[in-house]
Design an enzyme around this catalytic site. Structure first.
Site, PDB file in Angstrom:
ATOM      1  N   LYS A  82     -14.015   2.504 -14.456  1.00  0.00           N
ATOM      2  CA  LYS A  82     -12.561   1.567 -13.647  1.00  0.00           C
ATOM      3  C   LYS A  82     -12.238   2.265 -12.497  1.00  0.00           C
ATOM      4  O   LYS A  82     -11.397   1.440 -11.950  1.00  0.00           O
ATOM      5  CB  LYS A  82     -11.185   0.995 -14.533  1.00  0.00           C
ATOM      6  CG  LYS A  82     -10.809   2.333 -14.795  1.00  0.00           C
ATOM      7  CD  LYS A  82      -9.410   2.340 -15.914  1.00  0.00           C
ATOM      8  CE  LYS A  82      -8.741   3.091 -16.600  1.00  0.00           C
ATOM      9  NZ  LYS A  82      -7.965   3.416 -14.611  1.00  0.00           N
ATOM     10  N   ASP A  83     -12.657   3.548 -12.029  1.00  0.00           N
ATOM     11  CA  ASP A  83     -11.795   3.634 -10.290  1.00  0.00           C
ATOM     12  C   ASP A  83     -12.869   4.006  -9.192  1.00  0.00           C
ATOM     13  O   ASP A  83     -12.471   4.542  -8.358  1.00  0.00           O
ATOM     14  CB  ASP A  83     -11.583   5.571 -10.502  1.00  0.00           C
ATOM     15  CG  ASP A  83     -10.154   5.640 -11.663  1.00  0.00           C
ATOM     16  OD1 ASP A  83      -8.927   4.800 -12.052  1.00  0.00           O
ATOM     17  OD2 ASP A  83      -9.781   6.261 -12.394  1.00  0.00           O
ATOM     18  N   ARG A 145       2.814   6.800 -10.833  1.00  0.00           N
ATOM     19  CA  ARG A 145       1.638   6.650 -10.898  1.00  0.00           C
ATOM     20  C   ARG A 145       2.196   8.687 -11.668  1.00  0.00           C
ATOM     21  O   ARG A 145       3.322   8.358 -12.150  1.00  0.00           O
ATOM     22  CB  ARG A 145       1.769   6.998  -8.981  1.00  0.00           C
ATOM     23  CG  ARG A 145       1.056   6.292  -8.162  1.00  0.00           C
ATOM     24  CD  ARG A 145      -0.021   5.605  -8.298  1.00  0.00           C
ATOM     25  NE  ARG A 145      -1.015   6.810  -8.041  1.00  0.00           N
ATOM     26  CZ  ARG A 145      -1.104   7.554  -6.875  1.00  0.00           C
ATOM     27  NH1 ARG A 145      -1.111   6.905  -5.883  1.00  0.00           N
ATOM     28  NH2 ARG A 145      -2.386   8.065  -7.251  1.00  0.00           N
TER      29      ARG A 145
END
Length: 289
Positions: A82-83, A145
């Site tokens: 997914k990155d 984050r």
């Protein structure tokens, strides 16, 4: 003298756990091979005080690994699929995908927090926020984050009431002492979520990649990434894609949002790339209506 295969990976705890999964599979298929893990700093891991889209999007987690592949410093790079950006460097390819873990998104908080008390939810994903706003209309969504441990610490410290995460990451890290709430079957995941992608230079390390490739995971990944590519959703638009391949037929569910228009689709097909492309075309036509 033993042959040595070098695997490039990010340095996070999750990345190293995922790389060990790949290493074990290669060692099982090729017991005579020595496998060396090369830890690489990425821009996305270094810059934690800005949103991903402000300094490069998904590619910030892959660029340094791809540079090492192109230079020949490593033979294989392991990514959370997914990155990965929709376009990868010339000369490189996604040569294998590993058996998919749970692809769902979940709401994570601590047991003494009731769902009705959740007012501040952490997520850096526009896809997650767009879908979660309907489930938590009274909540405020704040960017977050950092690695899984850092995010959970921020919840524990009261900066957030809860955070949205990938269930696969929770499973692989064996996170405990938290409350995990499913967000429902209609909450569409990111393309590739739960899949480990193996990237190699074209024509190199093929036999190792092919030996550990999972056909179901690769078919689903191709389908989801095709939707992402043809919609352009890999850039900034909230976009999700979830494929299920039963060995014969693919069921694909997608989500796309632009200009306050949300498009959900469900279709079936046999060719992963054609199905992803067709759903992208229908989605974009509906956006223009």
């Amino acid at each position: 003298m033993k042959n040595i295969i070098k695997i490039g990976t990010r340095k996070s705890k999750l990345a190293l756990i995922q790389t060990d999964i790949v290493k074990d599979k290669i060692k099982k298929a090729f017991p005579e091979i020595e496998v060396e893990i090369v830890k690489i700093d990425t821009k996305g891991d270094q810059i934690l005080d800005k949103s991903l889209t402000s300094f490069g999007g998904k590619g910030v987690f892959t660029a340094e690994l791809e540079a090492e592949l192109l230079s020949g410093a490593v033979d294989i790079a392991v990514h959370s699929a997914k990155d990965m950006p929709t376009e990868i460097c010339d000369g490189l390819t996604i040569s294998a995908a590993l058996l998919r873990d749970d692809k769902s998104d979940v709401l994570v908080h601590f047991g003494d927090t009731k769902s009705s008390d959740i007012k501040i939810i952490g997520t850096g994903s526009t896809r997650r926020q767009s879908q979660a706003e309907k489930l938590f209309p009274n909540a405020v969504f704040k960017p977050i984050r950092g690695n899984i441990g850092t995010r959970l610490e921020k919840v524990k410290n009261g900066e957030y009431d809860a955070v949205i995460m990938a269930r696969a990451a929770i499973n692989r890290l064996a996170v405990s002492n938290v409350k995990i709430e499913n967000l429902g079957d209609n909450f569409i995941c990111a393309a590739g979520q739960g899949i480990l992608a193996i990237e190699t230079a074209v024509g190199k390390a093929d036999k190792y990649a092919q030996a550990i490739n999972d056909k179901v995971a690769m078919t689903e990944l191709k389908c989801e990434r095709a939707f992402l590519q043809y919609t352009g959703g890999g850039c900034h638009a909230p976009c999700g894609a979830s494929a299920e391949f039963n060995g014969k037929e693919i069921k694909m569910c997608t989500f796309f949002k632009e200009n306050d228009k949300e498009i959900y689709l469900e279709m079936f097909g046999n060719d992963p790339i054609l199905l992803g492309k067709k759903m992208a075309e229908i989605t974009l036509d509906k956006i223009k209506e």
